[in-house]
Design an enzyme around this catalytic site. Structure first.
Site, PDB file in Angstrom:
ATOM      1  N   HIS A 266      -7.383  -4.938   9.926  1.00  0.00           N
ATOM      2  CA  HIS A 266      -7.208  -4.773   8.678  1.00  0.00           C
ATOM      3  C   HIS A 266      -5.849  -5.437   8.070  1.00  0.00           C
ATOM      4  O   HIS A 266      -4.969  -5.606   9.083  1.00  0.00           O
ATOM      5  CB  HIS A 266      -7.066  -3.203   8.136  1.00  0.00           C
ATOM      6  CG  HIS A 266      -5.857  -2.427   8.734  1.00  0.00           C
ATOM      7  ND1 HIS A 266      -6.021  -1.258   9.192  1.00  0.00           N
ATOM      8  CD2 HIS A 266      -4.588  -2.719   8.756  1.00  0.00           C
ATOM      9  CE1 HIS A 266      -4.832  -0.788   9.444  1.00  0.00           C
ATOM     10  NE2 HIS A 266      -3.867  -1.784   9.228  1.00  0.00           N
TER      11      HIS A 266
ATOM     12  N   ASN B  66      -7.925  -3.024  14.200  1.00  0.00           N
ATOM     13  CA  ASN B  66      -9.399  -3.429  13.897  1.00  0.00           C
ATOM     14  C   ASN B  66      -9.270  -4.676  13.005  1.00  0.00           C
ATOM     15  O   ASN B  66      -9.934  -5.123  11.936  1.00  0.00           O
ATOM     16  CB  ASN B  66      -9.894  -2.368  13.265  1.00  0.00           C
ATOM     17  CG  ASN B  66      -9.005  -1.778  11.848  1.00  0.00           C
ATOM     18  OD1 ASN B  66      -8.123  -2.287  11.500  1.00  0.00           O
ATOM     19  ND2 ASN B  66      -9.527  -0.807  11.227  1.00  0.00           N
TER      20      ASN B  66
ATOM     21  N   GLU C  58      -9.757  -1.934   5.235  1.00  0.00           N
ATOM     22  CA  GLU C  58     -10.215  -1.927   6.515  1.00  0.00           C
ATOM     23  C   GLU C  58     -11.717  -2.860   6.791  1.00  0.00           C
ATOM     24  O   GLU C  58     -11.881  -3.247   5.673  1.00  0.00           O
ATOM     25  CB  GLU C  58     -10.867  -0.300   6.742  1.00  0.00           C
ATOM     26  CG  GLU C  58      -9.673   0.695   6.581  1.00  0.00           C
ATOM     27  CD  GLU C  58      -8.938   0.671   7.810  1.00  0.00           C
ATOM     28  OE1 GLU C  58      -8.603  -0.490   8.424  1.00  0.00           O
ATOM     29  OE2 GLU C  58      -7.996   1.891   8.017  1.00  0.00           O
TER      30      GLU C  58
ATOM     31  N   ASP D  52       0.654  -1.169   0.090  1.00  0.00           N
ATOM     32  CA  ASP D  52      -0.134   0.218  -0.107  1.00  0.00           C
ATOM     33  C   ASP D  52       0.884   1.399   0.038  1.00  0.00           C
ATOM     34  O   ASP D  52       1.874   1.233   0.173  1.00  0.00           O
ATOM     35  CB  ASP D  52      -1.048  -0.068   1.147  1.00  0.00           C
ATOM     36  CG  ASP D  52      -0.192  -0.617   2.432  1.00  0.00           C
ATOM     37  OD1 ASP D  52       0.630  -0.570   2.525  1.00  0.00           O
ATOM     38  OD2 ASP D  52      -1.156  -1.080   3.405  1.00  0.00           O
TER      39      ASP D  52
END
Ligand code: F6R
Length: 246
Positions: free
Chosen positions: A138, A136, A143, A67
């Site tokens: 991801h 979380n 996400e 990313d």
């Protein structure tokens, strides 16, 4: 999904670096997908050490990053271009022509995503994908809610992710969007190594391994991958129930 639990961060990093090194020795033109962040620093350190002291070569290896923030120039100090150069690519003998990081300043970001997918295809697909995990759940910047069939695309970052990454940016303002390899892009990798270290990842690890497979917990997708392994230190494994082999 198999899990390997190591006594500490250094042992976990050394074992993960061994997997990358072995693959690189067996297949010099192997294709790797790599993360940034705090977790992989130990692997990069170890691989650089192996390059310097044992002659481990990456001259023909292909590298794709997971990313990059949208809007950051490749020389921005918080860009993943700079991170990867500083921690890995410029410390080994990587061939710049075989190093791919999404261009966060592309005029047409959608076209950049397509270009990235095409470059992965041209390289023959990812052999080894190394991942970290967000608190979380991801993976990459996928996400919670990211479709399992998504490919490389522009995404909005969650408030919680922007908060965790805020200190890298002036006035604590992390970018709102990023380009990330998609869930399906990751899933198509021949093998996946997901690394997690520390108690702040224990909840996400346990949810990914033990709760339902669901797009609300991105890392849970890896449970149906034929060759995905979790590399954990004891702290990251501390919320797991029994049945996880060491
Ligand atoms: C970074 C990335 C993220 C991180 C994750 C964990 O390229 O793709 O998914 O792997 O946010 O980050 P750290 O390792 O800093 O806890």
């Amino acid at each position: 999904m198999r899990a390997r639990v190591f006594p500490d961060y250094n042992a976990m990093s050394a074992a993960a670096a061994d997997v990358v090194a072995r693959r690189s020795n067996e297949e010099p033109s192997a294709v790797f997908m790599l993360p940034t962040g705090i977790t992989p620093l130990g692997i990069y350190r170890r691989l650089v050490e192996m390059h310097r002291s044992e002659g481990l070569s990456f001259a023909n290896a292909n590298f794709f990053n997971l990313d990059e923030y949208l809007g950051l120039a490749p020389d921005h100090r918080a860009s993943y271009h700079v991170y990867m150069k500083e921690h890995f690519y410029e410390l080994i003998n990587a061939d710049p022509a075989r190093v791919f990081v999404p261009d966060g300043t592309a005029i047409d970001p959608e076209a950049e995503c397509e270009r990235y997918e095409a470059a992965i295809r041209e390289a023959g697909g990812i052999d080894v994908c190394v991942l970290g995990i967000g608190r979380n759940g991801h993976i990459g910047f996928n996400e919670p809610g990211a479709p399992f069939d998504s490919r490389t695309r522009v995404v909005e970052l969650s408030e919680s992710t922007r908060k965790v990454n805020a200190s890298d940016f002036e006035a604590d303002r992390a970018p709102e969007r990023a380009i990330t390899a998609g869930m399906a892009t990751i899933f198509d990798s021949k093998s996946v190594l997901l690394l997690a270290s520390g108690t702040n990842k224990a909840g996400a690890v346990a949810a990914a391994v033990e709760d339902d497979v669901s797009e609300s917990m991105p890392a849970s997708m890896l449970r149906s991958h034929p060759n995905a392994v979790l590399f954990l230190d004891e702290a990251a494994a501390s919320d797991l129930g029994h049945g996880v082999a060491g």
